[in-house]
Write an enzyme that holds these catalytic residues in place. Structure first.
Site, PDB file in Angstrom:
ATOM      1  N   GLY A  14       0.792  -1.227   0.000  1.00 43.04           N
ATOM      2  CA  GLY A  14       0.000   0.000   0.000  1.00 43.04           C
ATOM      3  C   GLY A  14       0.822   1.274   0.000  1.00 43.04           C
ATOM      4  O   GLY A  14       0.383   2.295   0.517  1.00 43.04           O
ATOM      5  N   SER A  15       2.009   1.233  -0.609  1.00 44.07           N
ATOM      6  CA  SER A  15       2.792   2.476  -0.650  1.00 44.07           C
ATOM      7  C   SER A  15       2.106   3.516  -1.543  1.00 44.07           C
ATOM      8  O   SER A  15       2.211   4.715  -1.283  1.00 44.07           O
ATOM      9  CB  SER A  15       4.242   2.227  -1.065  1.00 44.07           C
ATOM     10  OG  SER A  15       4.323   1.729  -2.371  1.00 44.07           O
ATOM     11  N   ASN A  16       1.385   3.073  -2.564  1.00 42.35           N
ATOM     12  CA  ASN A  16       0.605   4.034  -3.365  1.00 42.35           C
ATOM     13  C   ASN A  16      -0.563   4.587  -2.554  1.00 42.35           C
ATOM     14  O   ASN A  16      -0.872   5.781  -2.638  1.00 42.35           O
ATOM     15  CB  ASN A  16       0.085   3.379  -4.655  1.00 42.35           C
ATOM     16  CG  ASN A  16       1.130   3.370  -5.748  1.00 42.35           C
ATOM     17  OD1 ASN A  16       1.353   4.380  -6.412  1.00 42.35           O
ATOM     18  ND2 ASN A  16       1.792   2.236  -5.937  1.00 42.35           N
ATOM     19  N   MET A  92      -4.937  -7.108  -6.145  1.00 43.41           N
ATOM     20  CA  MET A  92      -4.493  -8.254  -6.935  1.00 43.41           C
ATOM     21  C   MET A  92      -5.634  -9.201  -7.325  1.00 43.41           C
ATOM     22  O   MET A  92      -5.444 -10.419  -7.362  1.00 43.41           O
ATOM     23  CB  MET A  92      -3.404  -9.026  -6.166  1.00 43.41           C
ATOM     24  CG  MET A  92      -2.185  -8.184  -5.827  1.00 43.41           C
ATOM     25  SD  MET A  92      -1.423  -7.425  -7.280  1.00 43.41           S
ATOM     26  CE  MET A  92      -0.653  -8.870  -7.987  1.00 43.41           C
ATOM     27  N   LEU A  94      -9.165  -9.712 -10.033  1.00 42.45           N
ATOM     28  CA  LEU A  94      -9.943  -9.207 -11.151  1.00 42.45           C
ATOM     29  C   LEU A  94     -11.247  -8.648 -10.605  1.00 42.45           C
ATOM     30  O   LEU A  94     -11.815  -9.198  -9.653  1.00 42.45           O
ATOM     31  CB  LEU A  94     -10.245 -10.333 -12.134  1.00 42.45           C
ATOM     32  CG  LEU A  94      -9.029 -10.847 -12.911  1.00 42.45           C
ATOM     33  CD1 LEU A  94      -9.412 -12.067 -13.734  1.00 42.45           C
ATOM     34  CD2 LEU A  94      -8.452  -9.747 -13.789  1.00 42.45           C
ATOM     35  N   ASN A 109      -6.927   2.424 -12.539  1.00 42.38           N
ATOM     36  CA  ASN A 109      -5.917   1.458 -12.114  1.00 42.38           C
ATOM     37  C   ASN A 109      -4.541   2.005 -12.477  1.00 42.38           C
ATOM     38  O   ASN A 109      -4.402   2.768 -13.429  1.00 42.38           O
ATOM     39  CB  ASN A 109      -6.137   0.116 -12.830  1.00 42.38           C
ATOM     40  CG  ASN A 109      -5.138  -0.944 -12.379  1.00 42.38           C
ATOM     41  OD1 ASN A 109      -4.854  -1.074 -11.188  1.00 42.38           O
ATOM     42  ND2 ASN A 109      -4.579  -1.695 -13.322  1.00 42.38           N
ATOM     43  N   HIS A 111      -0.617   0.707 -13.429  1.00 40.36           N
ATOM     44  CA  HIS A 111       0.076  -0.500 -13.877  1.00 40.36           C
ATOM     45  C   HIS A 111       1.547  -0.156 -14.135  1.00 40.36           C
ATOM     46  O   HIS A 111       1.847   0.838 -14.791  1.00 40.36           O
ATOM     47  CB  HIS A 111      -0.590  -1.032 -15.149  1.00 40.36           C
ATOM     48  CG  HIS A 111      -0.004  -2.325 -15.599  1.00 40.36           C
ATOM     49  ND1 HIS A 111      -0.295  -3.534 -14.995  1.00 40.36           N
ATOM     50  CD2 HIS A 111       0.910  -2.595 -16.572  1.00 40.36           C
ATOM     51  CE1 HIS A 111       0.398  -4.485 -15.585  1.00 40.36           C
ATOM     52  NE2 HIS A 111       1.134  -3.953 -16.540  1.00 40.36           N
TER      53      HIS A 111
HETATM   54  C1  GRF Z   1       2.361  -1.006  -7.930  1.00 42.18           C
HETATM   55  O1  GRF Z   1       3.579  -1.228  -8.581  1.00 42.18           O
HETATM   56  C2  GRF Z   1       1.248  -0.871  -8.935  1.00 42.18           C
HETATM   57  O2  GRF Z   1       1.672  -0.367 -10.165  1.00 42.18           O
HETATM   58  C3  GRF Z   1       0.777  -2.287  -9.097  1.00 42.18           C
HETATM   59  O3  GRF Z   1       0.903  -2.863  -7.828  1.00 42.18           O
HETATM   60  C4  GRF Z   1       1.944  -2.210  -7.099  1.00 42.18           C
HETATM   61  C5  GRF Z   1       1.390  -1.823  -5.753  1.00 42.18           C
HETATM   62  O4  GRF Z   1       2.391  -1.408  -4.875  1.00 42.18           O
HETATM   63  N1  GRF Z   1      -0.554  -2.309  -9.643  1.00 42.18           N
HETATM   64  P1  GRF Z   1       2.028  -0.783  -3.458  1.00 42.18           P
HETATM   65  O5  GRF Z   1       1.193  -1.831  -2.705  1.00 42.18           O
HETATM   66  O6  GRF Z   1       1.244   0.484  -3.690  1.00 42.18           O
HETATM   67  O7  GRF Z   1       3.313  -0.514  -2.749  1.00 42.18           O
END
Ligand code: GRF
Length: 193
Positions: A14-16, A92, A94, A109, A111
């Site tokens: 969840g770093s994003n 992760m 669908l 999303n 990617h």
């Molecule tokens: C990211 O690289 C994103 O592009 C992909 O999954 C990863 C998630 O990373 N869909 P995080 O959990 O946000 O660190």
């Protein structure tokens, strides 16, 4: 104007999620994170949401007979929280057409490649194995295909000769933390118009 209400779906670190939550907290991204949806009770992102004071709906898919069954509950949660835009960030699983259609044009999303190259799992490894010299990050709308929806924003990342999956992923992640808030803002502005 009240900020657009978003939900973030994530399965892992969840770093994003963190990058987006931090930018909403400091006011640089004018949306409001109303809910985390997570399919892995032990994932680090669950802790991050608790720390940030963001409610979460955490579930185990095995507790449900079908994907439709847990997605029906997810949809109820989204509606209860008034969610207007869904942001997939390392989710992760669908998403079924039922949920995609409920949020048509309102689900994004991210990617880790320059789509349409290297869709699906392990995109960074796929790029390295292919020997490309440039890869990157794509934010796109979600449709019923695998990483096929309309592209909102892309950023290139150079591949170095000595890159490992880890080193390249690290530079890709750094770009994601910039690109996702930017793309969310674009989508939110469009939805607000
Ligand atoms: C990211 O690289 C994103 O592009 C992909 O999954 C990863 C998630 O990373 N869909 P995080 O959990 O946000 O660190």
């Amino acid at each position: 104007m009240t900020p657009l209400k978003i939900a973030i779906f994530a399965s892992g670190s969840g770093s994003n999620f963190q990058a987006i939550a931090d930018r909403t907290a400091d006011g640089s991204l004018p949306v409001s994170v109303e809910l985390l949806v997570c399919d892995k009770p032990a994932a680090k992102v669950v802790e991050r949401a608790a720390q940030a004071g963001i409610p979460s709906f955490v579930f185990s898919p095995k507790d449900y007979a079908t994907r439709e069954a847990y997605e029906t509950v997810i949809l109820e949660q989204l509606r209860e929280h008034g969610v207007e835009l869904v942001v997939l960030a390392g989710y992760m699983r669908l998403v079924s057409s039922m949920l995609v259609q409920a949020y048509a044009g309102r689900m994004l999303n991210i990617h880790p490649s320059l789509l349409p190259s290297f869709p699906g799992l392990n995109a960074v490894r796929q790029a390295l194995n292919h020997g490309v010299k440039v890869t990157g990050v794509t934010v796109h709308f979600v449709d019923e295909g695998l990483d096929t929806g309309q592209i909102i924003a892309q950023r290139a990342v150079e591949v170095r000769d000595d890159d490992s999956e880890e080193s390249l992923s690290e530079r890709i992640h750094a770009i994601e933390y910039e690109l996702y808030p930017y793309a969310i803002r674009l989508a939110a502005d469009k939805l607000r118009r």
